[in-house]
Motif scaffolding. Sequence first.
Motif, PDB file in Angstrom:
ATOM      1  N   GLU A 248      37.152  18.741  39.647  1.00 47.96           N
ATOM      2  CA  GLU A 248      37.270  19.531  40.879  1.00 47.96           C
ATOM      3  C   GLU A 248      36.187  20.608  40.947  1.00 47.96           C
ATOM      4  O   GLU A 248      35.628  20.857  42.009  1.00 47.96           O
ATOM      5  CB  GLU A 248      38.647  20.188  40.977  1.00 47.96           C
ATOM      6  CG  GLU A 248      39.738  19.263  41.463  1.00 47.96           C
ATOM      7  CD  GLU A 248      39.545  18.856  42.916  1.00 47.96           C
ATOM      8  OE1 GLU A 248      39.240  19.718  43.767  1.00 47.96           O
ATOM      9  OE2 GLU A 248      39.705  17.665  43.203  1.00 47.96           O
TER      10      GLU A 248
ATOM     11  N   PRO B 206      42.541  16.818  46.708  1.00 47.95           N
ATOM     12  CA  PRO B 206      42.471  17.628  45.491  1.00 47.95           C
ATOM     13  C   PRO B 206      43.128  16.889  44.316  1.00 47.95           C
ATOM     14  O   PRO B 206      44.299  16.500  44.383  1.00 47.95           O
ATOM     15  CB  PRO B 206      43.239  18.901  45.849  1.00 47.95           C
ATOM     16  CG  PRO B 206      44.097  18.540  47.000  1.00 47.95           C
ATOM     17  CD  PRO B 206      43.456  17.376  47.693  1.00 47.95           C
TER      18      PRO B 206
ATOM     19  N   SER C 150      33.321  21.047  43.750  1.00 45.97           N
ATOM     20  CA  SER C 150      33.269  22.241  44.592  1.00 45.97           C
ATOM     21  C   SER C 150      31.843  22.669  44.903  1.00 45.97           C
ATOM     22  O   SER C 150      31.621  23.480  45.790  1.00 45.97           O
ATOM     23  CB  SER C 150      34.027  23.395  43.940  1.00 45.97           C
ATOM     24  OG  SER C 150      33.318  23.903  42.835  1.00 45.97           O
TER      25      SER C 150
ATOM     26  N   ASP D 133      40.975  26.506  40.744  1.00 45.53           N
ATOM     27  CA  ASP D 133      40.355  25.461  41.557  1.00 45.53           C
ATOM     28  C   ASP D 133      40.023  25.980  42.947  1.00 45.53           C
ATOM     29  O   ASP D 133      38.887  25.879  43.404  1.00 45.53           O
ATOM     30  CB  ASP D 133      41.279  24.248  41.632  1.00 45.53           C
ATOM     31  CG  ASP D 133      40.747  23.165  42.554  1.00 45.53           C
ATOM     32  OD1 ASP D 133      39.511  23.052  42.707  1.00 45.53           O
ATOM     33  OD2 ASP D 133      41.572  22.412  43.115  1.00 45.53           O
ATOM     34  N   PHE D 134      40.999  26.566  43.616  1.00 42.38           N
ATOM     35  CA  PHE D 134      40.718  26.994  44.989  1.00 42.38           C
ATOM     36  C   PHE D 134      39.811  28.221  45.023  1.00 42.38           C
ATOM     37  O   PHE D 134      38.977  28.358  45.917  1.00 42.38           O
ATOM     38  CB  PHE D 134      42.010  27.161  45.804  1.00 42.38           C
ATOM     39  CG  PHE D 134      42.519  28.555  45.992  1.00 42.38           C
ATOM     40  CD1 PHE D 134      41.955  29.405  46.909  1.00 42.38           C
ATOM     41  CD2 PHE D 134      43.612  29.001  45.261  1.00 42.38           C
ATOM     42  CE1 PHE D 134      42.441  30.680  47.106  1.00 42.38           C
ATOM     43  CE2 PHE D 134      44.113  30.266  45.446  1.00 42.38           C
ATOM     44  CZ  PHE D 134      43.516  31.117  46.368  1.00 42.38           C
TER      45      PHE D 134
ATOM     46  N   ASN E 110      38.755  19.820  51.251  1.00 41.22           N
ATOM     47  CA  ASN E 110      39.240  19.803  49.871  1.00 41.22           C
ATOM     48  C   ASN E 110      39.665  21.202  49.443  1.00 41.22           C
ATOM     49  O   ASN E 110      40.706  21.371  48.807  1.00 41.22           O
ATOM     50  CB  ASN E 110      38.160  19.269  48.933  1.00 41.22           C
ATOM     51  CG  ASN E 110      38.596  19.310  47.484  1.00 41.22           C
ATOM     52  OD1 ASN E 110      38.442  20.330  46.817  1.00 41.22           O
ATOM     53  ND2 ASN E 110      39.150  18.210  47.002  1.00 41.22           N
ATOM     54  N   HIS E 111      38.880  22.215  49.796  1.00 40.89           N
ATOM     55  CA  HIS E 111      39.240  23.589  49.449  1.00 40.89           C
ATOM     56  C   HIS E 111      40.535  24.004  50.140  1.00 40.89           C
ATOM     57  O   HIS E 111      41.396  24.654  49.533  1.00 40.89           O
ATOM     58  CB  HIS E 111      38.124  24.558  49.811  1.00 40.89           C
ATOM     59  CG  HIS E 111      36.830  24.277  49.125  1.00 40.89           C
ATOM     60  ND1 HIS E 111      36.741  23.791  47.840  1.00 40.89           N
ATOM     61  CD2 HIS E 111      35.555  24.412  49.549  1.00 40.89           C
ATOM     62  CE1 HIS E 111      35.475  23.645  47.510  1.00 40.89           C
ATOM     63  NE2 HIS E 111      34.737  24.000  48.532  1.00 40.89           N
TER      64      HIS E 111
ATOM     65  N   THR F 131      45.372  25.560  39.280  1.00 38.02           N
ATOM     66  CA  THR F 131      45.273  25.341  40.726  1.00 38.02           C
ATOM     67  C   THR F 131      44.672  26.565  41.409  1.00 38.02           C
ATOM     68  O   THR F 131      43.916  26.435  42.366  1.00 38.02           O
ATOM     69  CB  THR F 131      46.639  24.995  41.350  1.00 38.02           C
ATOM     70  OG1 THR F 131      47.534  26.094  41.225  1.00 38.02           O
ATOM     71  CG2 THR F 131      47.235  23.747  40.720  1.00 38.02           C
TER      72      THR F 131
ATOM     73  N   SER G  93      43.337  22.387  48.425  1.00 41.35           N
ATOM     74  CA  SER G  93      43.535  23.019  47.119  1.00 41.35           C
ATOM     75  C   SER G  93      44.371  24.286  47.250  1.00 41.35           C
ATOM     76  O   SER G  93      45.178  24.603  46.374  1.00 41.35           O
ATOM     77  CB  SER G  93      42.190  23.346  46.470  1.00 41.35           C
ATOM     78  OG  SER G  93      41.505  22.171  46.127  1.00 41.35           O
TER      79      SER G  93
END
Length: 137
Positions: free
Chosen positions: A63, A6, A67, A113-114, A77-78, A110, A81
């Motif tokens: 990011e 991430p 995704s 992002d997730f 990656n998730h 952040t 994150s």
Amino acid sequence: MYQMFPLLAISLVVYAVLALTGAAGALWYDSTILELTMVSGEVWIVSAGDIFLLVSMGLLFVELLRSTKTGSESIMNHALSVVVFIASLLLFIIVKGFGNSVFFLFMTMTFLDFMAGFIVTTVTARRDLAVGGGLSG
């Protein structure tokens, strides 16, 4: 390996180094980097915190683009994150030097992002099941 990492973790590490070492001063994010006089006569003051957030938003954009991909690297990656968000949240709540608006806005990035990764992955999986005939209705 690169797809799993991430990018906002880079910003988190940079912020942590600056905040915990005090290398750039106690309130490094308030230090003025640039002053521009606008046509209106107002002076636009750009601080180190503004630059930090600008770079972090660029990383968030990348990011969000990443995704949209599917695969085991994307899922990892998730998951990472989520770890970056939890670490940011804990730093914001517990550690001195992280409880400010600059870090709060970064922590919000952040979270976005997730959440974006989770939502895009869920929608993509539902679409794939519907196209493949695995989901009726």
